[in-house]
Design a protein around this motif. Structure first.
Motif, PDB file in Angstrom:
ATOM      1  N   GLY A   1       5.546   7.873  -9.105  1.00 44.51           N
ATOM      2  CA  GLY A   1       7.078   7.164  -9.018  1.00 44.51           C
ATOM      3  C   GLY A   1       7.351   5.822  -7.979  1.00 44.51           C
ATOM      4  O   GLY A   1       5.833   6.077  -7.595  1.00 44.51           O
ATOM      5  N   LEU A   2       8.190   5.398  -8.020  1.00 45.94           N
ATOM      6  CA  LEU A   2       8.661   4.635  -7.053  1.00 45.94           C
ATOM      7  C   LEU A   2       9.601   5.024  -6.340  1.00 45.94           C
ATOM      8  O   LEU A   2      10.467   5.235  -6.506  1.00 45.94           O
ATOM      9  CB  LEU A   2       8.807   3.431  -7.938  1.00 45.94           C
ATOM     10  CG  LEU A   2       7.887   2.581  -9.405  1.00 45.94           C
ATOM     11  CD1 LEU A   2       8.579   1.878 -10.024  1.00 45.94           C
ATOM     12  CD2 LEU A   2       6.833   2.029  -9.074  1.00 45.94           C
TER      13      LEU A   2
ATOM     14  N   GLY B   1       1.093  -0.809  -0.306  1.00 48.81           N
ATOM     15  CA  GLY B   1       0.145   0.168  -0.316  1.00 48.81           C
ATOM     16  C   GLY B   1       0.844   1.379   0.117  1.00 48.81           C
ATOM     17  O   GLY B   1       0.361   2.307  -0.372  1.00 48.81           O
ATOM     18  N   GLU B   2       1.783   1.233   0.388  1.00 40.52           N
ATOM     19  CA  GLU B   2       2.434   2.529   1.019  1.00 40.52           C
ATOM     20  C   GLU B   2       4.007   2.981   0.412  1.00 40.52           C
ATOM     21  O   GLU B   2       4.300   3.907   0.693  1.00 40.52           O
ATOM     22  CB  GLU B   2       2.685   3.366   2.633  1.00 40.52           C
ATOM     23  CG  GLU B   2       1.064   3.081   2.819  1.00 40.52           C
ATOM     24  CD  GLU B   2       0.956   3.542   4.209  1.00 40.52           C
ATOM     25  OE1 GLU B   2       1.918   3.423   5.219  1.00 40.52           O
ATOM     26  OE2 GLU B   2       0.192   4.487   4.864  1.00 40.52           O
ATOM     27  N   LYS B   3       5.132   1.556   0.704  1.00 40.68           N
ATOM     28  CA  LYS B   3       6.045   1.447   0.147  1.00 40.68           C
ATOM     29  C   LYS B   3       6.657   1.539  -1.459  1.00 40.68           C
ATOM     30  O   LYS B   3       7.824   0.823  -1.360  1.00 40.68           O
ATOM     31  CB  LYS B   3       6.458   0.421   1.166  1.00 40.68           C
ATOM     32  CG  LYS B   3       6.542   0.825   2.785  1.00 40.68           C
ATOM     33  CD  LYS B   3       8.162   0.167   3.044  1.00 40.68           C
ATOM     34  CE  LYS B   3       7.625   0.172   4.745  1.00 40.68           C
ATOM     35  NZ  LYS B   3       7.792  -0.242   5.795  1.00 40.68           N
TER      36      LYS B   3
ATOM     37  N   GLN C   1       3.719   7.781  -3.452  1.00 43.74           N
ATOM     38  CA  GLN C   1       2.551   8.332  -2.672  1.00 43.74           C
ATOM     39  C   GLN C   1       2.179   7.277  -2.852  1.00 43.74           C
ATOM     40  O   GLN C   1       2.107   5.978  -3.359  1.00 43.74           O
ATOM     41  CB  GLN C   1       1.844   9.290  -3.805  1.00 43.74           C
ATOM     42  CG  GLN C   1       2.676  10.232  -3.892  1.00 43.74           C
ATOM     43  CD  GLN C   1       1.715  11.491  -5.079  1.00 43.74           C
ATOM     44  OE1 GLN C   1       0.275  11.120  -5.122  1.00 43.74           O
ATOM     45  NE2 GLN C   1       2.555  12.413  -5.339  1.00 43.74           N
ATOM     46  N   GLY C   2       1.025   7.104  -1.398  1.00 47.75           N
ATOM     47  CA  GLY C   2      -0.071   6.034  -1.115  1.00 47.75           C
ATOM     48  C   GLY C   2      -1.477   6.263  -2.611  1.00 47.75           C
ATOM     49  O   GLY C   2      -1.414   6.025  -3.001  1.00 47.75           O
ATOM     50  N   MET C   3      -1.146   4.539  -2.724  1.00 45.87           N
ATOM     51  CA  MET C   3      -2.749   4.507  -3.398  1.00 45.87           C
ATOM     52  C   MET C   3      -3.669   4.712  -3.749  1.00 45.87           C
ATOM     53  O   MET C   3      -4.126   4.552  -2.710  1.00 45.87           O
ATOM     54  CB  MET C   3      -2.667   2.478  -3.185  1.00 45.87           C
ATOM     55  CG  MET C   3      -2.952   1.689  -4.098  1.00 45.87           C
ATOM     56  SD  MET C   3      -3.789   0.015  -3.871  1.00 45.87           S
ATOM     57  CE  MET C   3      -2.048  -0.523  -3.396  1.00 45.87           C
ATOM     58  N   THR C   4      -4.657   5.033  -5.007  1.00 50.69           N
ATOM     59  CA  THR C   4      -5.341   5.076  -4.591  1.00 50.69           C
ATOM     60  C   THR C   4      -6.483   4.002  -5.118  1.00 50.69           C
ATOM     61  O   THR C   4      -6.141   3.004  -5.766  1.00 50.69           O
ATOM     62  CB  THR C   4      -5.898   6.143  -6.393  1.00 50.69           C
ATOM     63  OG1 THR C   4      -5.920   5.308  -7.476  1.00 50.69           O
ATOM     64  CG2 THR C   4      -4.694   7.807  -5.961  1.00 50.69           C
TER      65      THR C   4
END
Length: 490
Positions: free
Chosen positions: A454-455, A400-402, A406-409
């Protein structure tokens, strides 16, 4: 089920129980290791409460195993060469199973502990390859014959290309959603939804798609990954209690007749294509009719193998009427005939229609050897389903976050899950094992790139490193364990 314990030495019974327990432990770990990926998006986006999501995911994994068949199970089994499958003895079988399972469980627990979405499929396949290669080295078998390389190529291709497809299709799907509804609330992250709309959950339709797609991912995961455990248990049972499991003793008279008819039709097929196959199969030439149980599967022994099988099955309506030795012989004949038919199917001079006919005959040949008792399927389903219900938090946070900066939509979660369902579903149709972990995590990465989020280099690097290292690490570990076990048994 209890009947096959009768007449066995106590140490064999204990070893058998331990081996089956090892397999179920692997599936239990697989449940909380891999299935966290199936519920990661639905939990992270707050479409469902975590414990409800995990419970339902476990239930759908259970159903997936029960209804998934055994095609993938035997794709895993046949990574090992047919000679190893027909000549395994009790001690050798135990060493093989314990070595590959110990290697697989060790790697799975290690990657889970560090929250890395590594693949149980890669882990298991690497462990099987390790014991196959070690067996070749110990018995001075050429490396080319140590494992079924064609099956390795087929499975390897599916494991390599499925994450790439997951990345690309998820990205395209997200771009399609952004083009279709650019201002929709589905393009918000959970944090944005809470801050801007003062709401905790996704919009209704987005929430519904997230929930349904998460459950379908769980179902197809169970039908694909659960079969790997079924294949392992069948390896255990065939290797340790061959008299009871080399053939499906519950086969009906019709199924036995179907096997016998397929054998006869296969002989006619070879005769019909004598001009193309005569030299390869030594058709019509003087051949050794003595087929000892330890012999390898030589295409030039096809005619005597067919004749021996037809003689053994003559008048047989129930496999229980065959002696234990005859059952083992029948399975050896069938495996050798199927192996030769597979090689014949790759001869370029054989026409497409003939190859299609040959594939149908192969399915009829293996109808009573490629099976699993219901109790095996049920045990694996329970282990995978129960394992799903614990240990999910580490991997959910990573997904979800890493992966992205940015966080997942909500749209990203839907895109990744729908793609994963389709990819694994297609793999099930073709009986190919694939990695839920790799497809979903690469799908999330694809949506992050498409969303220009971005990753996170560190996380992606760890996932890729686990992806690259899993096969060589598990091959080396299982090969080393098998070598030590073989020396101890010598």
């Amino acid at each position: 089920m209890i009947d096959f314990f009768s007449g066995l030495d106590a140490w064999v019974v204990v070893s058998l129980v331990l081996a089956v327990a090892f397999v179920l432990t692997f599936e239990f770990i697989n449940g909380f290791h891999d299935t966290a990926n199936a519920v990661a998006t639905v939990i992270y986006t707050k479409a469902m409460a975590p414990h409800l999501a995990v419970f339902l995911s476990g239930a759908f994994n259970f159903l997936g195993v029960l209804l998934g068949g055994v095609g993938v199970a035997y794709a895993i089994v046949h990574l090992l060469p047919v000679e190893l499958l027909i000549n395994v003895n009790t001690g050798h079988g135990l060493a093989m199973v314990f070595s590959l399972l110990a290697a697989a469980i060790t790697w799975n627990l290690g990657t889970w502990y560090f929250g890395i979405p590594a693949s149980s499929s890669h882990t298991l396949i690497g462990s099987i390859l390790g014991v196959g290669l070690a067996n070749a080295m110990i018995n001075n078998i050429p490396m080319a014959d140590g494992i079924n390389w064609q099956k390795v190529i087929d499975i390897g291709s599916s494991l390599v290309f499925s994450p790439i497809a997951g990345f690309a299709v998820s990205a395209l799907l997200l771009l399609g959603l952004k083009w279709w509804r650019p201002l929709s609330k589905m393009h918000k992250t959970p944090d944005q939804r809470r801050k801007l709309d003062d709401k905790k959950h996704p919009p209704f339709w987005n929430r519904l798609v997230l929930v349904v797609s998460a459950m379908t991912v769980s179902f197809v995961h169970g039908s694909n990954d659960g079969q790997k455990g079924i294949g392992l248990i069948m390896l255990v049972l065939i290797g340790i209690v061959p008299a009871q499991f080399v053939l499906d003793l519950s086969s009906t008279t019709y199924q036995i007749e179907r096997t016998r008819d397929a054998t006869l039709h296969l002989s006619q097929f070879y005769q019909r294509n004598n001009a193309t196959l005569g030299e390869f199969l030594a058709l019509g030439k003087s051949q050794d009719s003595d087929l000892p149980a330890s012999s390898s599967c030589n295409p030039e022994q096809t005619e005597p193998t067919i004749n021996a099988l037809l003689n053994t099955l003559k008048g047989v309506t129930d496999y229980h009427s065959l002696s234990a030795e005859s059952r083992i012989e029948v399975r050896r004949y069938l495996l050798c005939m199927d192996d030769t038919a597979r090689k014949v199917g790759k001869i370029p001079e054989l026409g497409a229609r003939e190859k299609s006919d040959l594939e149908k005959l192969r399915k009829d040949l293996t109808v009573t050897t490629e099976y699993a008792p219901f109790w095996v399927i049920l045990a694996v389903a329970l282990a995978l389903g129960l394992g799903t219900m614990i240990g999910w938090k580490r991997v959910v946070l990573t997904i979800g976050e890493k992966i992205g900066k940015q966080g997942m939509t909500y749209a990203q979660g839907m895109s990744a899950q729908i793609t994963t369902t389709l990819a694994i579903g297609l793999a099930n149709v073709w009986a190919l094992p694939v990695s839920t972990t790799h497809i979903l995590s690469s799908g999330v990465a694809g949506t992050m790139v498409a969303n220009k989020s971005g990753l996170q280099g560190g996380t992606v690097r760890n996932i890729l490193l686990a992806w690259v290292l899993t096969l060589p690490a598990t091959v080396a570990l299982s090969a080393g364990l098998f070598w030590l076990a073989s020396k101890a048994l010598a």
